[in-house]
Design an enzyme around this catalytic site. Structure first.
Site, mmCIF file in Angstrom:
data_model
loop_
_atom_site.group_PDB
_atom_site.id
_atom_site.type_symbol
_atom_site.label_atom_id
_atom_site.label_comp_id
_atom_site.label_asym_id
_atom_site.label_seq_id
_atom_site.Cartn_x
_atom_site.Cartn_y
_atom_site.Cartn_z
ATOM 1 N N ASN A 10 24.116 -79.329 108.125
ATOM 2 C CA ASN A 10 23.023 -79.140 109.085
ATOM 3 C C ASN A 10 21.703 -79.240 108.321
ATOM 4 O O ASN A 10 21.342 -78.315 107.602
ATOM 5 C CB ASN A 10 23.174 -77.765 109.754
ATOM 6 C CG ASN A 10 21.987 -77.416 110.627
ATOM 7 O OD1 ASN A 10 21.237 -78.304 111.046
ATOM 8 N ND2 ASN A 10 21.812 -76.131 110.899
ATOM 9 N N LYS A 12 18.759 -79.162 109.466
ATOM 10 C CA LYS A 12 17.653 -78.459 110.140
ATOM 11 C C LYS A 12 16.435 -79.402 110.247
ATOM 12 O O LYS A 12 16.623 -80.594 110.449
ATOM 13 C CB LYS A 12 17.307 -77.165 109.402
ATOM 14 C CG LYS A 12 18.550 -76.354 109.036
ATOM 15 C CD LYS A 12 18.241 -74.987 108.555
ATOM 16 C CE LYS A 12 19.508 -74.340 108.024
ATOM 17 N NZ LYS A 12 19.534 -72.918 108.219
ATOM 18 N N HIS A 96 23.141 -72.678 117.650
ATOM 19 C CA HIS A 96 22.838 -72.252 116.273
ATOM 20 C C HIS A 96 21.964 -70.999 116.320
ATOM 21 O O HIS A 96 21.128 -70.854 117.225
ATOM 22 C CB HIS A 96 22.128 -73.383 115.519
ATOM 23 C CG HIS A 96 22.003 -73.101 114.050
ATOM 24 N ND1 HIS A 96 20.998 -72.309 113.545
ATOM 25 C CD2 HIS A 96 22.770 -73.461 113.000
ATOM 26 C CE1 HIS A 96 21.149 -72.204 112.232
ATOM 27 N NE2 HIS A 96 22.216 -72.895 111.874
ATOM 28 N N GLU A 98 19.395 -70.170 114.799
ATOM 29 C CA GLU A 98 17.947 -70.429 114.846
ATOM 30 C C GLU A 98 17.513 -70.797 116.268
ATOM 31 O O GLU A 98 16.398 -70.477 116.685
ATOM 32 C CB GLU A 98 17.580 -71.517 113.822
ATOM 33 C CG GLU A 98 17.619 -70.955 112.405
ATOM 34 C CD GLU A 98 17.996 -71.948 111.325
ATOM 35 O OE1 GLU A 98 17.904 -73.165 111.545
ATOM 36 O OE2 GLU A 98 18.397 -71.492 110.233
ATOM 37 N N GLU A 166 29.030 -67.928 112.105
ATOM 38 C CA GLU A 166 27.874 -67.878 111.214
ATOM 39 C C GLU A 166 27.167 -66.531 111.362
ATOM 40 O O GLU A 166 26.332 -66.367 112.275
ATOM 41 C CB GLU A 166 26.889 -68.991 111.563
ATOM 42 C CG GLU A 166 27.459 -70.388 111.400
ATOM 43 C CD GLU A 166 26.359 -71.374 111.066
ATOM 44 O OE1 GLU A 166 26.448 -72.005 110.026
ATOM 45 O OE2 GLU A 166 25.396 -71.481 111.843
ATOM 46 N N GLY A 172 20.821 -69.049 105.454
ATOM 47 C CA GLY A 172 19.586 -69.382 104.746
ATOM 48 C C GLY A 172 19.037 -68.242 103.907
ATOM 49 O O GLY A 172 17.892 -68.284 103.466
ATOM 50 N N SER A 212 25.130 -69.593 103.803
ATOM 51 C CA SER A 212 24.917 -69.679 102.354
ATOM 52 C C SER A 212 26.152 -70.161 101.578
ATOM 53 O O SER A 212 26.447 -69.655 100.488
ATOM 54 C CB SER A 212 24.415 -68.331 101.812
ATOM 55 O OG SER A 212 23.198 -67.983 102.445
HETATM 56 C C1 PEP Z 1 23.230 -73.287 108.818
HETATM 57 O O1 PEP Z 1 22.136 -73.825 108.927
HETATM 58 O O2 PEP Z 1 24.056 -73.341 109.742
HETATM 59 C C2 PEP Z 1 23.538 -72.564 107.583
HETATM 60 C C3 PEP Z 1 24.701 -71.983 107.467
HETATM 61 O O3 PEP Z 1 22.553 -72.550 106.624
HETATM 62 P P1 PEP Z 1 22.732 -72.093 105.086
HETATM 63 O O4 PEP Z 1 23.959 -72.793 104.540
HETATM 64 O O5 PEP Z 1 21.478 -72.542 104.406
HETATM 65 O O6 PEP Z 1 22.918 -70.621 105.083
#
Ligand code: PEP
Length: 255
Positions: A10, A12, A96, A98, A166, A172, A212
């Site tokens: 992803n 973003k 997601h 976000e 998630e 992030g 992460s």
């Molecule tokens: C994501 O954007 O779904 C995500 C898991 O980001 P990150 O790996 O940076 O934590």
């Protein structure tokens, strides 16, 4: 032994169409063995078409990060499933964290999006997960139940649905959930699917982890029984880290 894995990157709101095109071109040229894996690039809308040109005739797949549930209309700034399909998209990330927390997307909207993606013949990657406060107050399982029930309301089959667990506090932040936390949460998701659907659906649905993930922790996370792959943000933006994660998963698949 796991037979199949999904690894989605992803991006973003990172990479211009030119940067995305060059990144994917270099990545494809690595000629990685991605047998038994779905590797999906999810760039911003603006880069989809450029990247589709590179991915044609390769085993890699293209995903989008969002969509609207209507096919067309006076909806400034929105993009429909059929528009994404025309750009070569096969998967759409829906719900997601976000989108839920920054753009206030509701479970009702997310449910409409999941259904629109499936009706359009694409595959939703449905993201669910608890906030830190919810985890601290032991609400994780209830949150997952609520999100799955609401977001999948009216969806009868899950063969084209990918669930991404998630935890919001791990996205992030550099803070990965422990293997114990991931293992428990993925098992809860399977139990909830058993409750809402059937044993076969609970067993066969792909549940990927996001939060992460990096080359250093991908191996131990992929070894967790109910983890079928990853949704990766930060580490998907660099060729080396994304490649390392894919190679790690591929190696584990062969064991
Ligand atoms: C994501 O954007 O779904 C995500 C898991 O980001 P990150 O790996 O940076 O934590």
């Amino acid at each position: 032994m796991k037979k199949h894995a999904i690894v989605a990157g992803n991006w973003k709101m990172y990479k211009t169409p030119t940067e995305g095109h060059d990144f994917v071109k270099d990545f494809v040229n690595l000629m990685l063995n991605i047998e038994d894996m779905e590797v999906i690039f999810c760039p911003p809308f603006s880069a989809l078409f450029n990247i589709d040109v590179v991915l044609k005739e390769t085993p890699y797949k293209l995903g989008a990060q969002n969509c609207h549930w209507k096919n067309e209309g006076a909806l400034t700034g929105e993009v429909s499933v059929s528009m994404l399909k025309n750009c070569g998209v096969g998967y759409v990330i829906v719900g997601h964290s976000e989108r839920r927390h920054i753009f206030n997307e509701t479970d009702k909207w997310i449910n409409k999006k999941v259904k629109a993606v499936l009706i359009g013949g694409l595959k939703p990657i449905l993201c669910i997960g608890e906030t830190l406060d919810q985890r601290k107050s032991n609400e994780t399982k209830d949150v997952l139940f609520y999100q799955l029930k609401e977001d999948l309301n009216g969806v009868e089959k899950l063969e084209d649905v990918v669930i991404a667990y998630e935890p919001v506090w791990a996205i992030g932040t550099g803070e990965t959930a422990t293997t114990e936390q991931v293992s428990k949460a993925h098992k809860w998701v399977r139990d909830i699917l058993l409750d809402l659907y059937s044993q076969d659906i609970a067993k066969d649905t792909s549940i990927i982890y996001g939060g992460s993930v990096k080359p250093e922790n991908a191996g131990e996370l992929f070894e967790i029984k109910d983890v079928n792959g990853f949704l990766i943000g930060g580490a998907s933006l660099k060729i080396d880290s994304f490649k390392e994660i894919i190679l790690t998963v591929n190696k584990k698949l062969k064991v």
